[in-house]
Design a protein around this motif. Sequence first.
Motif, PDB file in Angstrom:
ATOM      1  N   GLU A 102     -42.390  15.373 -19.601  1.00 41.62           N
ATOM      2  CA  GLU A 102     -41.177  14.554 -19.717  1.00 41.62           C
ATOM      3  C   GLU A 102     -40.357  14.919 -20.948  1.00 41.62           C
ATOM      4  N   SER A 103     -41.042  15.174 -22.047  1.00 44.37           N
ATOM      5  CA  SER A 103     -40.339  15.454 -23.303  1.00 44.37           C
ATOM      6  C   SER A 103     -40.021  16.933 -23.475  1.00 44.37           C
ATOM      7  N   GLY A 104     -40.821  17.779 -22.835  1.00 49.58           N
ATOM      8  CA  GLY A 104     -40.673  19.214 -23.011  1.00 49.58           C
ATOM      9  C   GLY A 104     -41.303  19.726 -24.283  1.00 49.58           C
ATOM     10  N   GLU A 105     -42.044  18.861 -24.992  1.00 46.61           N
ATOM     11  CA  GLU A 105     -42.591  19.232 -26.299  1.00 46.61           C
ATOM     12  C   GLU A 105     -44.118  19.183 -26.315  1.00 46.61           C
ATOM     13  N   THR A 106     -44.695  19.664 -27.405  1.00 50.67           N
ATOM     14  CA  THR A 106     -46.146  19.739 -27.546  1.00 50.67           C
ATOM     15  C   THR A 106     -46.722  18.397 -27.989  1.00 50.67           C
ATOM     16  N   ILE A 107     -47.816  17.996 -27.345  1.00 53.91           N
ATOM     17  CA  ILE A 107     -48.461  16.718 -27.621  1.00 53.91           C
ATOM     18  C   ILE A 107     -49.875  16.974 -28.147  1.00 53.91           C
ATOM     19  N   GLN A 128     -41.831  25.463 -23.149  1.00 58.88           N
ATOM     20  CA  GLN A 128     -40.597  26.122 -23.559  1.00 58.88           C
ATOM     21  C   GLN A 128     -40.893  27.393 -24.357  1.00 58.88           C
ATOM     22  N   GLY A 129     -39.949  28.320 -24.304  1.00 59.55           N
ATOM     23  CA  GLY A 129     -40.140  29.589 -25.000  1.00 59.55           C
ATOM     24  C   GLY A 129     -40.287  29.421 -26.494  1.00 59.55           C
ATOM     25  N   VAL A 130     -39.482  28.562 -27.093  1.00 55.88           N
ATOM     26  CA  VAL A 130     -39.595  28.223 -28.514  1.00 55.88           C
ATOM     27  C   VAL A 130     -40.246  26.856 -28.581  1.00 55.88           C
ATOM     28  N   ARG A 131     -41.413  26.782 -29.158  1.00 55.55           N
ATOM     29  CA  ARG A 131     -42.177  25.543 -29.128  1.00 55.55           C
ATOM     30  C   ARG A 131     -43.052  25.408 -30.365  1.00 55.55           C
ATOM     31  N   TYR A 132     -43.514  24.196 -30.599  1.00 56.73           N
ATOM     32  CA  TYR A 132     -44.463  23.922 -31.677  1.00 56.73           C
ATOM     33  C   TYR A 132     -45.870  24.086 -31.112  1.00 56.73           C
ATOM     34  N   ASP A 133     -46.732  24.780 -31.849  1.00 60.78           N
ATOM     35  CA  ASP A 133     -48.126  24.927 -31.448  1.00 60.78           C
ATOM     36  C   ASP A 133     -48.950  25.179 -32.696  1.00 60.78           C
ATOM     37  N   SER A 206     -39.948  22.439 -38.131  1.00 64.44           N
ATOM     38  CA  SER A 206     -40.641  21.645 -37.120  1.00 64.44           C
ATOM     39  C   SER A 206     -40.741  20.197 -37.578  1.00 64.44           C
ATOM     40  N   THR A 207     -40.635  19.291 -36.624  1.00 68.19           N
ATOM     41  CA  THR A 207     -40.719  17.857 -36.893  1.00 68.19           C
ATOM     42  C   THR A 207     -41.795  17.244 -36.013  1.00 68.19           C
ATOM     43  N   GLY A 208     -42.572  16.360 -36.608  1.00 65.24           N
ATOM     44  CA  GLY A 208     -43.606  15.666 -35.851  1.00 65.24           C
ATOM     45  C   GLY A 208     -43.405  14.169 -35.929  1.00 65.24           C
ATOM     46  N   ASN A 225     -49.445  12.570 -31.299  1.00 60.57           N
ATOM     47  CA  ASN A 225     -48.370  13.263 -32.002  1.00 60.57           C
ATOM     48  C   ASN A 225     -47.513  14.078 -31.040  1.00 60.57           C
ATOM     49  N   LEU A 226     -46.213  14.039 -31.258  1.00 59.40           N
ATOM     50  CA  LEU A 226     -45.267  14.902 -30.541  1.00 59.40           C
ATOM     51  C   LEU A 226     -44.657  15.845 -31.565  1.00 59.40           C
ATOM     52  N   GLY A 227     -44.834  17.149 -31.351  1.00 59.84           N
ATOM     53  CA  GLY A 227     -44.304  18.140 -32.273  1.00 59.84           C
ATOM     54  C   GLY A 227     -43.215  18.961 -31.607  1.00 59.84           C
ATOM     55  N   ALA A 228     -42.112  19.171 -32.316  1.00 59.40           N
ATOM     56  CA  ALA A 228     -40.974  19.874 -31.730  1.00 59.40           C
ATOM     57  C   ALA A 228     -40.225  20.658 -32.800  1.00 59.40           C
ATOM     58  N   PRO A 229     -39.516  21.705 -32.399  1.00 54.11           N
ATOM     59  CA  PRO A 229     -38.582  22.338 -33.332  1.00 54.11           C
ATOM     60  C   PRO A 229     -37.577  21.289 -33.801  1.00 54.11           C
ATOM     61  N   THR A 230     -37.278  21.283 -35.073  1.00 53.94           N
ATOM     62  CA  THR A 230     -36.430  20.241 -35.649  1.00 53.94           C
ATOM     63  C   THR A 230     -35.084  20.125 -34.941  1.00 53.94           C
ATOM     64  N   ILE A 231     -34.512  21.239 -34.548  1.00 49.69           N
ATOM     65  CA  ILE A 231     -33.196  21.199 -33.907  1.00 49.69           C
ATOM     66  C   ILE A 231     -33.237  20.412 -32.598  1.00 49.69           C
ATOM     67  N   ARG A 232     -34.332  20.534 -31.836  1.00 50.73           N
ATOM     68  CA  ARG A 232     -34.438  19.774 -30.584  1.00 50.73           C
ATOM     69  C   ARG A 232     -34.757  18.315 -30.864  1.00 50.73           C
ATOM     70  N   TYR A 233     -35.545  18.073 -31.909  1.00 48.25           N
ATOM     71  CA  TYR A 233     -35.845  16.694 -32.276  1.00 48.25           C
ATOM     72  C   TYR A 233     -34.562  15.948 -32.656  1.00 48.25           C
ATOM     73  N   LEU A 234     -33.712  16.563 -33.438  1.00 44.00           N
ATOM     74  CA  LEU A 234     -32.481  15.908 -33.881  1.00 44.00           C
ATOM     75  C   LEU A 234     -31.562  15.586 -32.702  1.00 44.00           C
TER      76      LEU A 234
END
Length: 269
Positions: A102-107, A128-133, A206-208, A225-234
């Motif tokens: 749903e979020s497209g981000e790493t949990i 996603q190609g650019v992701r937090y891991d 990255s933002t968590g 925790n949900l971790g995402a590139p900061t630009i997508r989080y904003l």
Amino acid sequence: MGVSFTYMNSEIKSAGRILDLLEYLATQRDAVSLADIVHSMSFPKSSAHGLVQTLVARGHVVRDAAGRYVLVEASRHGFPFRRHEEPLVLTARPFMEKLRDESGETIILATMNAHCDIRRLAKSVSRQGVRYDINLDAAIAAYCTATGRVLLAHASKDALDNYLERVQFLSYTRYTVTDPTVIRDMLARVRRDGYAINDQEFVTGSTGIAAPVFDANGSITAALNLGAPTIRYLERREAMLLMLRNTADEISRALGYRRVPVAEKRPAV
């Protein structure tokens, strides 16, 4: 001699198959069925079942409610689940996968021991190609991560005091908060608000965000925790936070947690 040689060959063949199975499971992002294993590995069904059950019994693989199997992430690094952790991960994983999609981000799901050491248990990685891991066994600083702040916020006073007295406050990025007084204030807000944010304090870019997961006794048992590139989080921070908190609440309810209304908390007069 012939019987002994045949026996050893059989043992070596089984060892090779179980290593092949571990390597296969390590490449799968989602849980797989026994049929998937049989098809992908070309193992006889009876052999595949026996091998996967051996891994389940040893704590290296878990079987979810749908009968699918998934490698315990920690097993890639040599440590299986502890006994009390497996039910938590089995309960949380389908919710984590749903939130990931749903979020497209790493949990990530993590716990903390009495010494305030963080242990990551499982993750559902963004597609996603650019992701937090991150590797689950990688070092984590509790004071400057969203996961750590949620767990510290619910730690006992003695445990928290001891942690803040002994920890070395390092600046991982130019955004890292290292003042113990400020951190205490932040933890008080986390406990009050029900979530924590780490905005580029541990990894630049990255933002968590994290929320607590409670067990049937009302005690915190993990942080989600949900971790995402900061630009997508904003771009989607309110939506991400809402999805995260709702999912943490769903996992808590699945574990038997029932939020006690304020009126029920008041002592009898």
